[in-house]
Write a protein that holds these residues in place. Structure first.
Motif, PDB file in Angstrom:
ATOM      1  N   THR A   1       0.864  -1.177   0.000  1.00  0.00           N
ATOM      2  CA  THR A   1       0.000   0.000   0.000  1.00  0.00           C
ATOM      3  C   THR A   1       0.897   1.223   0.000  1.00  0.00           C
ATOM      4  O   THR A   1       1.780   1.343   0.850  1.00  0.00           O
ATOM      5  N   PHE A   2       0.714   2.123  -0.944  1.00  0.00           N
ATOM      6  CA  PHE A   2       1.566   3.304  -1.027  1.00  0.00           C
ATOM      7  C   PHE A   2       1.112   4.377  -0.046  1.00  0.00           C
ATOM      8  O   PHE A   2      -0.079   4.648   0.085  1.00  0.00           O
ATOM      9  N   ASN A   3       2.089   4.981   0.639  1.00  0.00           N
ATOM     10  CA  ASN A   3       1.754   6.114   1.503  1.00  0.00           C
ATOM     11  C   ASN A   3       1.812   7.412   0.695  1.00  0.00           C
ATOM     12  O   ASN A   3       2.035   7.393  -0.524  1.00  0.00           O
ATOM     13  N   GLU A   4       1.633   8.538   1.352  1.00  0.00           N
ATOM     14  CA  GLU A   4       1.542   9.812   0.640  1.00  0.00           C
ATOM     15  C   GLU A   4       2.839  10.209  -0.060  1.00  0.00           C
ATOM     16  O   GLU A   4       2.847  11.054  -0.955  1.00  0.00           O
ATOM     17  N   SER A   5       3.950   9.567   0.335  1.00  0.00           N
ATOM     18  CA  SER A   5       5.241   9.852  -0.306  1.00  0.00           C
ATOM     19  C   SER A   5       5.515   8.955  -1.504  1.00  0.00           C
ATOM     20  O   SER A   5       6.539   9.113  -2.177  1.00  0.00           O
ATOM     21  N   GLY A   6       4.624   7.988  -1.761  1.00  0.00           N
ATOM     22  CA  GLY A   6       4.857   7.046  -2.851  1.00  0.00           C
ATOM     23  C   GLY A   6       5.671   5.847  -2.431  1.00  0.00           C
ATOM     24  O   GLY A   6       6.075   5.027  -3.267  1.00  0.00           O
ATOM     25  N   ASP A   7       5.944   5.730  -1.135  1.00  0.00           N
ATOM     26  CA  ASP A   7       6.683   4.586  -0.608  1.00  0.00           C
ATOM     27  C   ASP A   7       5.700   3.534  -0.102  1.00  0.00           C
ATOM     28  O   ASP A   7       4.634   3.872   0.429  1.00  0.00           O
ATOM     29  N   PRO A   8       6.038   2.253  -0.219  1.00  0.00           N
ATOM     30  CA  PRO A   8       5.112   1.230   0.239  1.00  0.00           C
ATOM     31  C   PRO A   8       5.178   1.045   1.756  1.00  0.00           C
ATOM     32  O   PRO A   8       6.262   0.963   2.330  1.00  0.00           O
ATOM     33  N   ASP A   9       4.021   0.997   2.387  1.00  0.00           N
ATOM     34  CA  ASP A   9       3.968   0.634   3.801  1.00  0.00           C
ATOM     35  C   ASP A   9       3.982  -0.884   3.864  1.00  0.00           C
ATOM     36  O   ASP A   9       2.961  -1.538   3.624  1.00  0.00           O
ATOM     37  N   LYS A  10       5.157  -1.444   4.138  1.00  0.00           N
ATOM     38  CA  LYS A  10       5.271  -2.897   4.137  1.00  0.00           C
ATOM     39  C   LYS A  10       6.244  -3.329   5.233  1.00  0.00           C
ATOM     40  O   LYS A  10       7.036  -2.525   5.735  1.00  0.00           O
ATOM     41  N   CYS A  11       6.165  -4.580   5.576  1.00  0.00           N
ATOM     42  CA  CYS A  11       7.038  -5.122   6.615  1.00  0.00           C
ATOM     43  C   CYS A  11       8.419  -5.421   6.053  1.00  0.00           C
ATOM     44  O   CYS A  11       8.567  -5.764   4.872  1.00  0.00           O
ATOM     45  N   ALA A  12       9.425  -5.294   6.902  1.00  0.00           N
ATOM     46  CA  ALA A  12      10.759  -5.793   6.555  1.00  0.00           C
ATOM     47  C   ALA A  12      10.782  -7.292   6.826  1.00  0.00           C
ATOM     48  O   ALA A  12      10.057  -7.798   7.686  1.00  0.00           O
ATOM     49  N   ILE A  13      11.609  -7.986   6.101  1.00  0.00           N
ATOM     50  CA  ILE A  13      11.731  -9.433   6.264  1.00  0.00           C
ATOM     51  C   ILE A  13      13.140  -9.762   6.736  1.00  0.00           C
ATOM     52  O   ILE A  13      14.123  -9.290   6.157  1.00  0.00           O
ATOM     53  N   MET A  14      13.243 -10.549   7.790  1.00  0.00           N
ATOM     54  CA  MET A  14      14.543 -11.078   8.182  1.00  0.00           C
ATOM     55  C   MET A  14      14.755 -12.384   7.425  1.00  0.00           C
ATOM     56  O   MET A  14      13.963 -13.319   7.537  1.00  0.00           O
ATOM     57  N   VAL A  15      15.798 -12.392   6.624  1.00  0.00           N
ATOM     58  CA  VAL A  15      16.099 -13.532   5.758  1.00  0.00           C
ATOM     59  C   VAL A  15      17.275 -14.301   6.337  1.00  0.00           C
ATOM     60  O   VAL A  15      18.272 -13.710   6.789  1.00  0.00           O
ATOM     61  N   GLN A  16      17.165 -15.615   6.322  1.00  0.00           N
ATOM     62  CA  GLN A  16      18.266 -16.465   6.772  1.00  0.00           C
ATOM     63  C   GLN A  16      18.896 -17.162   5.572  1.00  0.00           C
ATOM     64  O   GLN A  16      18.183 -17.656   4.682  1.00  0.00           O
ATOM     65  N   ILE A  17      20.214 -17.178   5.545  1.00  0.00           N
ATOM     66  CA  ILE A  17      20.930 -17.969   4.542  1.00  0.00           C
ATOM     67  C   ILE A  17      20.897 -19.411   5.031  1.00  0.00           C
ATOM     68  O   ILE A  17      21.515 -19.763   6.037  1.00  0.00           O
TER      69      ILE A  17
END
Length: 267
Positions: A238-254
Protein backbone atom coordinates in the motif's frame (compact mmCIF):
# COMPACT_ATOMS: atom_id res chain seq x y z
CA UNK A 1 2.62 16.84 -15.80
CA UNK A 2 5.48 14.42 -15.21
CA UNK A 3 5.43 10.75 -16.19
CA UNK A 4 4.57 8.21 -13.46
CA UNK A 5 7.60 6.17 -12.42
CA UNK A 6 8.12 3.26 -10.04
CA UNK A 7 11.60 2.26 -8.82
CA UNK A 8 11.97 -1.42 -7.93
CA UNK A 9 15.12 -1.41 -5.77
CA UNK A 10 15.95 2.16 -4.82
CA UNK A 11 16.28 2.68 -1.06
CA UNK A 12 17.23 6.38 -0.88
CA UNK A 13 14.58 8.61 0.74
CA UNK A 14 15.44 11.20 -1.94
CA UNK A 15 14.01 8.98 -4.70
CA UNK A 16 10.43 9.90 -3.85
CA UNK A 17 10.91 13.07 -1.76
CA UNK A 18 8.82 15.92 -3.18
CA UNK A 19 8.20 13.84 -6.32
CA UNK A 20 4.49 13.03 -6.46
CA UNK A 21 4.83 11.02 -9.68
CA UNK A 22 7.53 8.70 -8.30
CA UNK A 23 6.82 5.49 -6.38
CA UNK A 24 8.85 2.48 -5.30
CA UNK A 25 8.10 -1.21 -4.65
CA UNK A 26 10.76 -1.76 -1.97
CA UNK A 27 11.00 -0.09 1.40
CA UNK A 28 13.09 2.98 2.23
CA UNK A 29 16.60 2.53 3.64
CA UNK A 30 15.74 3.96 7.06
CA UNK A 31 13.38 1.05 7.77
CA UNK A 32 16.39 -1.22 8.18
CA UNK A 33 18.09 0.17 11.29
CA UNK A 34 15.02 -0.16 13.54
CA UNK A 35 14.17 -3.58 12.07
CA UNK A 36 17.69 -4.90 12.70
CA UNK A 37 17.70 -3.43 16.21
CA UNK A 38 14.42 -5.16 17.01
CA UNK A 39 15.65 -8.44 15.55
CA UNK A 40 18.99 -8.65 17.36
CA UNK A 41 17.31 -7.69 20.62
CA UNK A 42 14.90 -10.61 20.33
CA UNK A 43 17.19 -13.14 18.68
CA UNK A 44 20.52 -12.55 20.41
CA UNK A 45 19.55 -10.52 23.51
CA UNK A 46 22.54 -8.22 22.98
CA UNK A 47 22.90 -4.58 24.01
CA UNK A 48 26.25 -3.83 22.37
CA UNK A 49 26.85 -3.81 18.63
CA UNK A 50 29.58 -3.14 16.08
CA UNK A 51 29.49 -1.90 12.49
CA UNK A 52 31.99 -2.36 9.66
CA UNK A 53 31.24 -0.32 6.54
CA UNK A 54 32.64 1.41 3.45
CA UNK A 55 32.73 5.12 4.30
CA UNK A 56 33.13 6.14 0.65
CA UNK A 57 30.04 4.34 -0.67
CA UNK A 58 26.73 6.13 -0.04
CA UNK A 59 24.51 3.12 0.67
CA UNK A 60 26.70 1.41 3.32
CA UNK A 61 27.47 4.76 4.93
CA UNK A 62 23.79 5.70 5.21
CA UNK A 63 22.76 2.23 6.40
CA UNK A 64 25.49 2.17 9.04
CA UNK A 65 24.38 5.57 10.32
CA UNK A 66 20.72 4.54 10.36
CA UNK A 67 21.49 1.39 12.35
CA UNK A 68 23.72 3.23 14.81
CA UNK A 69 21.00 5.79 15.50
CA UNK A 70 18.32 3.13 15.96
CA UNK A 71 20.47 0.86 18.13
CA UNK A 72 21.69 3.65 20.39
CA UNK A 73 18.16 4.99 20.69
CA UNK A 74 17.13 1.57 22.02
CA UNK A 75 20.20 0.78 24.16
CA UNK A 76 21.75 4.12 25.02
CA UNK A 77 24.52 6.33 23.70
CA UNK A 78 27.72 4.41 23.14
CA UNK A 79 26.03 1.01 22.79
CA UNK A 80 27.52 0.76 19.30
CA UNK A 81 30.92 0.04 20.77
CA UNK A 82 32.83 -0.25 17.49
CA UNK A 83 32.16 1.77 14.35
CA UNK A 84 34.85 0.69 11.94
CA UNK A 85 35.29 1.96 8.40
CA UNK A 86 37.22 1.09 5.27
CA UNK A 87 37.43 2.53 1.78
CA UNK A 88 36.20 1.19 -1.53
CA UNK A 89 38.70 -1.23 -3.05
CA UNK A 90 40.30 -2.31 0.22
CA UNK A 91 40.34 -6.07 0.74
CA UNK A 92 42.06 -6.57 4.10
CA UNK A 93 39.71 -5.95 7.03
CA UNK A 94 41.62 -7.86 9.70
CA UNK A 95 42.73 -4.82 11.71
CA UNK A 96 39.18 -3.52 11.99
CA UNK A 97 37.83 -6.98 12.80
CA UNK A 98 40.41 -7.48 15.56
CA UNK A 99 39.32 -4.19 17.15
CA UNK A 100 35.70 -5.30 16.90
CA UNK A 101 36.63 -8.59 18.57
CA UNK A 102 38.07 -6.66 21.53
CA UNK A 103 35.17 -4.20 21.74
CA UNK A 104 32.71 -6.41 23.59
CA UNK A 105 30.11 -6.18 20.82
CA UNK A 106 27.53 -8.95 20.72
CA UNK A 107 26.67 -8.58 17.04
CA UNK A 108 28.30 -7.10 13.92
CA UNK A 109 26.46 -5.29 11.13
CA UNK A 110 28.10 -5.41 7.68
CA UNK A 111 25.95 -3.25 5.35
CA UNK A 112 27.98 -4.11 2.25
CA UNK A 113 26.96 -5.62 -1.07
CA UNK A 114 26.72 -9.36 -1.63
CA UNK A 115 30.02 -9.53 -3.53
CA UNK A 116 31.95 -7.92 -0.64
CA UNK A 117 30.40 -9.82 2.26
CA UNK A 118 32.06 -13.25 1.79
CA UNK A 119 35.63 -11.97 2.25
CA UNK A 120 34.64 -9.93 5.31
CA UNK A 121 32.91 -12.93 6.89
CA UNK A 122 35.84 -15.20 6.04
CA UNK A 123 38.36 -12.82 7.61
CA UNK A 124 36.15 -12.38 10.67
CA UNK A 125 36.24 -16.11 11.31
CA UNK A 126 39.96 -16.15 10.54
CA UNK A 127 40.70 -13.65 13.34
CA UNK A 128 38.47 -15.55 15.76
CA UNK A 129 35.45 -13.23 15.70
CA UNK A 130 32.57 -15.55 16.54
CA UNK A 131 29.72 -13.10 17.21
CA UNK A 132 26.72 -13.14 14.83
CA UNK A 133 27.14 -11.13 11.64
CA UNK A 134 24.04 -9.48 10.20
CA UNK A 135 23.43 -7.61 6.98
CA UNK A 136 21.30 -5.18 5.02
CA UNK A 137 19.20 -5.79 1.92
CA UNK A 138 22.30 -5.23 -0.22
CA UNK A 139 23.15 -8.84 0.63
CA UNK A 140 20.12 -9.90 -1.42
CA UNK A 141 21.03 -8.73 -4.89
CA UNK A 142 23.19 -11.57 -6.18
CA UNK A 143 24.90 -14.90 -5.57
CA UNK A 144 25.97 -14.55 -1.94
CA UNK A 145 25.40 -18.27 -1.28
CA UNK A 146 27.72 -19.36 -4.10
CA UNK A 147 30.33 -16.78 -3.13
CA UNK A 148 30.28 -17.30 0.62
CA UNK A 149 29.60 -21.05 0.85
CA UNK A 150 29.43 -22.40 4.40
CA UNK A 151 30.96 -19.27 5.96
CA UNK A 152 27.62 -17.46 5.60
CA UNK A 153 25.32 -20.39 6.32
CA UNK A 154 22.86 -19.47 9.06
CA UNK A 155 23.49 -15.72 8.92
CA UNK A 156 20.64 -13.20 8.78
CA UNK A 157 20.03 -10.01 6.85
CA UNK A 158 17.10 -7.63 6.53
CA UNK A 159 15.42 -7.57 3.13
CA UNK A 160 12.25 -7.14 1.11
CA UNK A 161 12.06 -10.67 -0.17
CA UNK A 162 13.07 -14.33 0.13
CA UNK A 163 12.32 -17.09 -2.42
CA UNK A 164 12.74 -20.10 -0.12
CA UNK A 165 9.54 -21.69 1.20
CA UNK A 166 7.42 -19.47 -1.02
CA UNK A 167 3.65 -19.34 -0.58
CA UNK A 168 0.73 -17.63 -2.32
CA UNK A 169 1.65 -15.00 -4.90
CA UNK A 170 5.34 -15.53 -4.19
CA UNK A 171 5.04 -19.23 -5.02
CA UNK A 172 3.47 -18.36 -8.39
CA UNK A 173 6.36 -16.00 -9.08
CA UNK A 174 9.05 -18.47 -8.00
CA UNK A 175 7.51 -21.22 -10.14
CA UNK A 176 7.36 -18.97 -13.21
CA UNK A 177 10.87 -17.63 -12.65
CA UNK A 178 12.40 -21.10 -12.23
CA UNK A 179 10.66 -22.29 -15.39
CA UNK A 180 12.13 -19.37 -17.33
CA UNK A 181 15.63 -19.15 -15.83
CA UNK A 182 16.27 -22.48 -14.07
CA UNK A 183 17.17 -20.68 -10.87
CA UNK A 184 15.57 -19.06 -7.83
CA UNK A 185 14.75 -15.35 -8.14
CA UNK A 186 16.54 -12.72 -6.09
CA UNK A 187 15.13 -9.59 -4.45
CA UNK A 188 15.58 -7.20 -7.42
CA UNK A 189 13.74 -9.68 -9.65
CA UNK A 190 10.81 -9.93 -7.23
CA UNK A 191 10.58 -6.18 -6.69
CA UNK A 192 10.71 -5.57 -10.44
CA UNK A 193 7.94 -8.13 -11.01
CA UNK A 194 5.86 -6.40 -8.35
CA UNK A 195 6.58 -2.97 -9.85
CA UNK A 196 5.43 -4.00 -13.31
CA UNK A 197 2.32 -5.73 -12.01
CA UNK A 198 1.26 -2.87 -9.74
CA UNK A 199 1.52 -0.41 -12.65
CA UNK A 200 -0.63 -2.72 -14.77
CA UNK A 201 -3.11 -2.96 -11.91
CA UNK A 202 -3.20 0.83 -11.59
CA UNK A 203 -3.83 1.22 -15.32
CA UNK A 204 -6.60 -1.38 -15.15
CA UNK A 205 -8.15 0.41 -12.17
CA UNK A 206 -8.49 3.64 -14.18
CA UNK A 207 -11.30 1.98 -16.11
CA UNK A 208 -9.69 2.99 -19.37
CA UNK A 209 -7.36 5.71 -20.63
CA UNK A 210 -8.44 8.63 -22.79
CA UNK A 211 -5.60 8.75 -25.28
CA UNK A 212 -4.65 12.23 -24.08
CA UNK A 213 -1.10 11.57 -22.83
CA UNK A 214 -1.01 14.53 -20.43
CA UNK A 215 -4.33 13.63 -18.86
CA UNK A 216 -3.55 9.91 -18.77
CA UNK A 217 -0.23 10.43 -16.98
CA UNK A 218 -2.04 12.08 -14.09
CA UNK A 219 -4.83 9.50 -14.16
CA UNK A 220 -2.31 6.67 -13.76
CA UNK A 221 -0.49 8.54 -10.98
CA UNK A 222 -3.74 9.00 -9.05
CA UNK A 223 -4.61 5.34 -9.56
CA UNK A 224 -1.17 4.23 -8.30
CA UNK A 225 -1.55 6.40 -5.20
CA UNK A 226 -4.82 4.62 -4.44
CA UNK A 227 -3.35 1.11 -4.55
CA UNK A 228 -4.20 -0.72 -1.35
CA UNK A 229 -2.97 -4.15 -0.20
CA UNK A 230 -1.65 -5.11 -3.62
CA UNK A 231 -0.74 -8.80 -3.53
CA UNK A 232 2.93 -8.87 -4.51
CA UNK A 233 5.60 -11.53 -4.46
CA UNK A 234 7.39 -9.42 -1.85
CA UNK A 235 4.24 -9.07 0.23
CA UNK A 236 1.20 -6.78 0.35
CA UNK A 237 1.81 -3.23 -0.83
CA UNK A 238 0.00 0.00 0.00
CA UNK A 239 1.57 3.30 -1.03
CA UNK A 240 1.75 6.11 1.50
CA UNK A 241 1.54 9.81 0.64
CA UNK A 242 5.24 9.85 -0.31
CA UNK A 243 4.86 7.05 -2.85
CA UNK A 244 6.68 4.59 -0.61
CA UNK A 245 5.11 1.23 0.24
CA UNK A 246 3.97 0.63 3.80
CA UNK A 247 5.27 -2.90 4.14
CA UNK A 248 7.04 -5.12 6.62
CA UNK A 249 10.76 -5.79 6.55
CA UNK A 250 11.73 -9.43 6.26
CA UNK A 251 14.54 -11.08 8.18
CA UNK A 252 16.10 -13.53 5.76
CA UNK A 253 18.27 -16.47 6.77
CA UNK A 254 20.93 -17.97 4.54
CA UNK A 255 19.80 -21.55 4.80
CA UNK A 256 21.98 -23.99 2.90
CA UNK A 257 21.25 -23.36 -0.79
CA UNK A 258 18.27 -21.05 -0.21
CA UNK A 259 17.38 -17.67 1.22
CA UNK A 260 14.36 -18.24 3.46
CA UNK A 261 12.07 -15.90 5.37
CA UNK A 262 12.71 -16.18 9.10
CA UNK A 263 10.27 -13.54 10.34
CA UNK A 264 8.55 -10.30 9.41
CA UNK A 265 9.24 -7.09 11.34
CA UNK A 266 6.50 -4.55 10.72
CA UNK A 267 6.67 -0.80 11.40
Amino acid sequence: FATPMIAPWSTSPLTTKDRPFVFRSGYVLNVQGPALTTFVGKKYKVTKAAVLYDIVSAYPRATAKNFREAFESAHGAGSVVAYEEFRTGETDFRSQLKRIKKSGAGVLLVPQHYNEVPEIVHQAREVGLTIPIIGSNSWAGGDIIDRCKKDCDGLFFVANYAPGGAKGQNKKFVTAYKAAYKDLPDEPAALTWDAVRVVLQAIHDTGGLSGDIIKDRNTVRVSLARVHDFDGASGPMTFNESGDPDKCAIMVQINGTELTEYEKICP
